[in-house]
Each structure stands twice: as C-alpha cells, then as structure tokens.
Write a protein that holds these residues in place. Structure first.
Motif, PDB file in Angstrom:
ATOM      1  N   LYS A   5       0.971  -1.227   0.054  1.00  0.00           N
ATOM      2  CA  LYS A   5      -0.164  -0.327  -0.119  1.00  0.00           C
ATOM      3  C   LYS A   5       0.684   1.217  -0.071  1.00  0.00           C
ATOM      4  O   LYS A   5       0.592   2.203  -0.299  1.00  0.00           O
ATOM      5  CB  LYS A   5      -0.904  -0.291   1.070  1.00  0.00           C
ATOM      6  CG  LYS A   5      -2.452  -1.100   1.342  1.00  0.00           C
ATOM      7  CD  LYS A   5      -2.690  -0.830   2.340  1.00  0.00           C
ATOM      8  CE  LYS A   5      -3.951  -1.893   1.799  1.00  0.00           C
ATOM      9  NZ  LYS A   5      -4.943  -2.181   3.027  1.00  0.00           N
ATOM     10  N   LEU A  10      -2.120   2.320  -7.191  1.00  0.00           N
ATOM     11  CA  LEU A  10      -2.953   1.304  -6.800  1.00  0.00           C
ATOM     12  C   LEU A  10      -3.084   0.551  -7.886  1.00  0.00           C
ATOM     13  O   LEU A  10      -2.955   0.585  -9.875  1.00  0.00           O
ATOM     14  CB  LEU A  10      -4.552   1.818  -6.347  1.00  0.00           C
ATOM     15  CG  LEU A  10      -4.217   2.390  -4.927  1.00  0.00           C
ATOM     16  CD1 LEU A  10      -6.005   3.087  -4.927  1.00  0.00           C
ATOM     17  CD2 LEU A  10      -4.125   1.993  -4.054  1.00  0.00           C
ATOM     18  N   GLU A  14      -6.924  -3.213  -5.744  1.00  0.00           N
ATOM     19  CA  GLU A  14      -6.977  -1.656  -4.530  1.00  0.00           C
ATOM     20  C   GLU A  14      -7.768  -0.554  -5.263  1.00  0.00           C
ATOM     21  O   GLU A  14      -8.645  -0.180  -4.738  1.00  0.00           O
ATOM     22  CB  GLU A  14      -5.724  -1.435  -4.552  1.00  0.00           C
ATOM     23  CG  GLU A  14      -4.511  -2.599  -3.802  1.00  0.00           C
ATOM     24  CD  GLU A  14      -3.286  -2.236  -3.403  1.00  0.00           C
ATOM     25  OE1 GLU A  14      -2.932  -3.086  -2.738  1.00  0.00           O
ATOM     26  OE2 GLU A  14      -2.661  -1.205  -4.283  1.00  0.00           O
ATOM     27  N   GLU A  16     -10.334  -1.234  -6.885  1.00  0.00           N
ATOM     28  CA  GLU A  16     -12.000  -1.237  -7.323  1.00  0.00           C
ATOM     29  C   GLU A  16     -12.401  -1.184  -5.343  1.00  0.00           C
ATOM     30  O   GLU A  16     -13.451  -0.922  -5.177  1.00  0.00           O
ATOM     31  CB  GLU A  16     -12.450  -2.716  -7.611  1.00  0.00           C
ATOM     32  CG  GLU A  16     -11.823  -2.691  -8.730  1.00  0.00           C
ATOM     33  CD  GLU A  16     -11.761  -4.457  -9.092  1.00  0.00           C
ATOM     34  OE1 GLU A  16     -11.567  -5.064  -8.614  1.00  0.00           O
ATOM     35  OE2 GLU A  16     -11.689  -4.224 -10.965  1.00  0.00           O
ATOM     36  N   ARG A  17     -11.797  -1.787  -4.438  1.00  0.00           N
ATOM     37  CA  ARG A  17     -11.852  -2.360  -2.846  1.00  0.00           C
ATOM     38  C   ARG A  17     -12.368  -0.383  -2.450  1.00  0.00           C
ATOM     39  O   ARG A  17     -12.669  -0.095  -2.295  1.00  0.00           O
ATOM     40  CB  ARG A  17     -10.517  -2.233  -2.392  1.00  0.00           C
ATOM     41  CG  ARG A  17     -11.330  -3.602  -2.459  1.00  0.00           C
ATOM     42  CD  ARG A  17      -9.836  -4.424  -1.571  1.00  0.00           C
ATOM     43  NE  ARG A  17      -9.902  -6.328  -1.509  1.00  0.00           N
ATOM     44  CZ  ARG A  17      -8.863  -6.575  -1.472  1.00  0.00           C
ATOM     45  NH1 ARG A  17      -8.139  -6.556  -1.100  1.00  0.00           N
ATOM     46  NH2 ARG A  17      -8.857  -8.081  -1.450  1.00  0.00           N
ATOM     47  N   ALA A  18     -10.763   0.368  -2.785  1.00  0.00           N
ATOM     48  CA  ALA A  18     -11.382   1.855  -2.678  1.00  0.00           C
ATOM     49  C   ALA A  18     -12.423   2.341  -3.242  1.00  0.00           C
ATOM     50  O   ALA A  18     -13.248   3.793  -2.383  1.00  0.00           O
ATOM     51  CB  ALA A  18      -9.750   3.026  -3.087  1.00  0.00           C
ATOM     52  N   TRP A  19     -12.869   2.472  -4.277  1.00  0.00           N
ATOM     53  CA  TRP A  19     -14.346   2.723  -5.104  1.00  0.00           C
ATOM     54  C   TRP A  19     -15.087   2.608  -4.251  1.00  0.00           C
ATOM     55  O   TRP A  19     -16.206   3.517  -4.287  1.00  0.00           O
ATOM     56  CB  TRP A  19     -13.908   1.984  -6.635  1.00  0.00           C
ATOM     57  CG  TRP A  19     -15.180   2.611  -7.102  1.00  0.00           C
ATOM     58  CD1 TRP A  19     -15.885   3.969  -7.579  1.00  0.00           C
ATOM     59  CD2 TRP A  19     -16.719   1.696  -7.415  1.00  0.00           C
ATOM     60  NE1 TRP A  19     -17.113   3.599  -8.550  1.00  0.00           N
ATOM     61  CE2 TRP A  19     -17.193   2.774  -7.994  1.00  0.00           C
ATOM     62  CE3 TRP A  19     -16.733   0.621  -6.844  1.00  0.00           C
ATOM     63  CZ2 TRP A  19     -18.514   1.655  -8.416  1.00  0.00           C
ATOM     64  CZ3 TRP A  19     -18.117  -0.311  -6.984  1.00  0.00           C
ATOM     65  CH2 TRP A  19     -18.941   0.826  -8.221  1.00  0.00           C
ATOM     66  N   ALA A  21     -15.013   1.708  -0.911  1.00  0.00           N
ATOM     67  CA  ALA A  21     -15.549   2.286   0.157  1.00  0.00           C
ATOM     68  C   ALA A  21     -15.774   3.813  -0.289  1.00  0.00           C
ATOM     69  O   ALA A  21     -16.853   3.946   0.980  1.00  0.00           O
ATOM     70  CB  ALA A  21     -13.742   1.759   0.563  1.00  0.00           C
ATOM     71  N   TRP A  60     -14.404  -3.805   4.722  1.00  0.00           N
ATOM     72  CA  TRP A  60     -14.301  -2.799   3.028  1.00  0.00           C
ATOM     73  C   TRP A  60     -14.265  -1.222   3.220  1.00  0.00           C
ATOM     74  O   TRP A  60     -13.625  -0.859   2.023  1.00  0.00           O
ATOM     75  CB  TRP A  60     -16.442  -3.080   2.643  1.00  0.00           C
ATOM     76  CG  TRP A  60     -16.692  -4.791   2.456  1.00  0.00           C
ATOM     77  CD1 TRP A  60     -16.231  -5.557   2.344  1.00  0.00           C
ATOM     78  CD2 TRP A  60     -18.109  -5.127   2.496  1.00  0.00           C
ATOM     79  NE1 TRP A  60     -16.312  -6.732   2.100  1.00  0.00           N
ATOM     80  CE2 TRP A  60     -17.817  -6.079   2.085  1.00  0.00           C
ATOM     81  CE3 TRP A  60     -19.056  -4.428   2.835  1.00  0.00           C
ATOM     82  CZ2 TRP A  60     -18.991  -7.096   1.970  1.00  0.00           C
ATOM     83  CZ3 TRP A  60     -20.074  -4.914   3.358  1.00  0.00           C
ATOM     84  CH2 TRP A  60     -20.751  -6.241   2.620  1.00  0.00           C
ATOM     85  N   CYS A  63     -10.903  -1.083   2.727  1.00  0.00           N
ATOM     86  CA  CYS A  63      -9.727  -1.787   1.217  1.00  0.00           C
ATOM     87  C   CYS A  63      -9.224  -3.330   2.130  1.00  0.00           C
ATOM     88  O   CYS A  63      -8.201  -3.331   0.920  1.00  0.00           O
ATOM     89  CB  CYS A  63      -9.374  -1.047   0.869  1.00  0.00           C
ATOM     90  SG  CYS A  63     -10.529   0.605   0.468  1.00  0.00           S
ATOM     91  N   GLU A  64      -9.769  -3.612   2.476  1.00  0.00           N
ATOM     92  CA  GLU A  64      -8.896  -5.018   3.277  1.00  0.00           C
ATOM     93  C   GLU A  64      -9.724  -6.479   2.115  1.00  0.00           C
ATOM     94  O   GLU A  64      -8.972  -7.473   2.203  1.00  0.00           O
ATOM     95  CB  GLU A  64      -8.874  -5.705   4.541  1.00  0.00           C
ATOM     96  CG  GLU A  64      -8.050  -4.365   5.216  1.00  0.00           C
ATOM     97  CD  GLU A  64      -6.699  -4.687   4.707  1.00  0.00           C
ATOM     98  OE1 GLU A  64      -6.554  -5.318   5.534  1.00  0.00           O
ATOM     99  OE2 GLU A  64      -6.217  -3.358   5.278  1.00  0.00           O
ATOM    100  N   THR A  66     -12.697  -7.428  -1.067  1.00  0.00           N
ATOM    101  CA  THR A  66     -13.631  -7.463  -1.683  1.00  0.00           C
ATOM    102  C   THR A  66     -14.890  -8.315  -1.579  1.00  0.00           C
ATOM    103  O   THR A  66     -14.922  -9.439  -1.479  1.00  0.00           O
ATOM    104  CB  THR A  66     -12.934  -8.355  -3.442  1.00  0.00           C
ATOM    105  OG1 THR A  66     -12.023  -7.451  -2.932  1.00  0.00           O
ATOM    106  CG2 THR A  66     -13.544  -7.298  -4.216  1.00  0.00           C
TER     107      THR A  66
END
Length: 94
Positions: A5, A10, A14, A16-19, A21, A60, A63-64, A66
């Motif tokens: 990280k 990203l 990563e 997608e997970r941030a989006w 969140a 989520w 971002c840990e 999906t």
C-alpha cells in the motif's frame, strides 16, 4: 500499513476496493465515523439468510476485503446512476 500500500499506484483490485469504500460513504452520508458507517451499512445490507456484520463493512472500508457482487449492486442502487457512470468511465467522474 503494508509495503504494497505504500508503493504509490494502486493495483486494479485495490482501486476497486477503494471505489467501493467511497461508494459506502456516498450511500450513507449520515454516518459521521467509520464505526457508524459500518453499523448502518451492515443493518441495511443484512438479509434473512445473508447477514452482514459491522466487522465485514469495516474491512470493506479499510480496503482489506472485496465485497460480493450482490453487495456492490445493493450499494450502487442506494447511490443511484452516478455510481454506474463511475464504473463505466472513472475519469469522467473525477
């Protein structure tokens, strides 16, 4: 913070997970903290045979993990069409 990280850019996963969140924050704007967001989202997303815990939502947000596609669709439905356009053309939403 892990080494992955701290690299800068990203990975697609990563991103997608941030989006997602960020989408959670948009879906529940009344939440003023991560804990409150996790509680509200878990309550809304829980179904009879598919419980969602606040711990899952916290993962989520961090971002840990999906989320399953069913939860992505549910949150998109809460946010509205704007979220769909972010998926189709992320640069246009920025």
């Amino acid at each position: 913070m892990s080494f992955r990280k701290s690299r800068g850019a990203l990975s697609p996963v990563e991103a997608e997970r941030a989006w997602f969140a960020g989408l959670l924050w948009k879906a529940f704007p009344e939440a003023v903290s991560e804990n409150e967001l996790a509680e509200i989202a878990a309550e809304v997303l829980t179904k009879d045979h598919r419980p969602v815990t606040s711990r899952t939502v916290k993962n989520w947000i961090a971002c840990e993990n999906t989320p399953h596609f069913r939860y992505v669709l549910a949150v998109i439905a809460l946010v509205g069409a704007e979220a769909v356009f972010q998926v189709i053309d992320p640069e246009a939403a920025a």
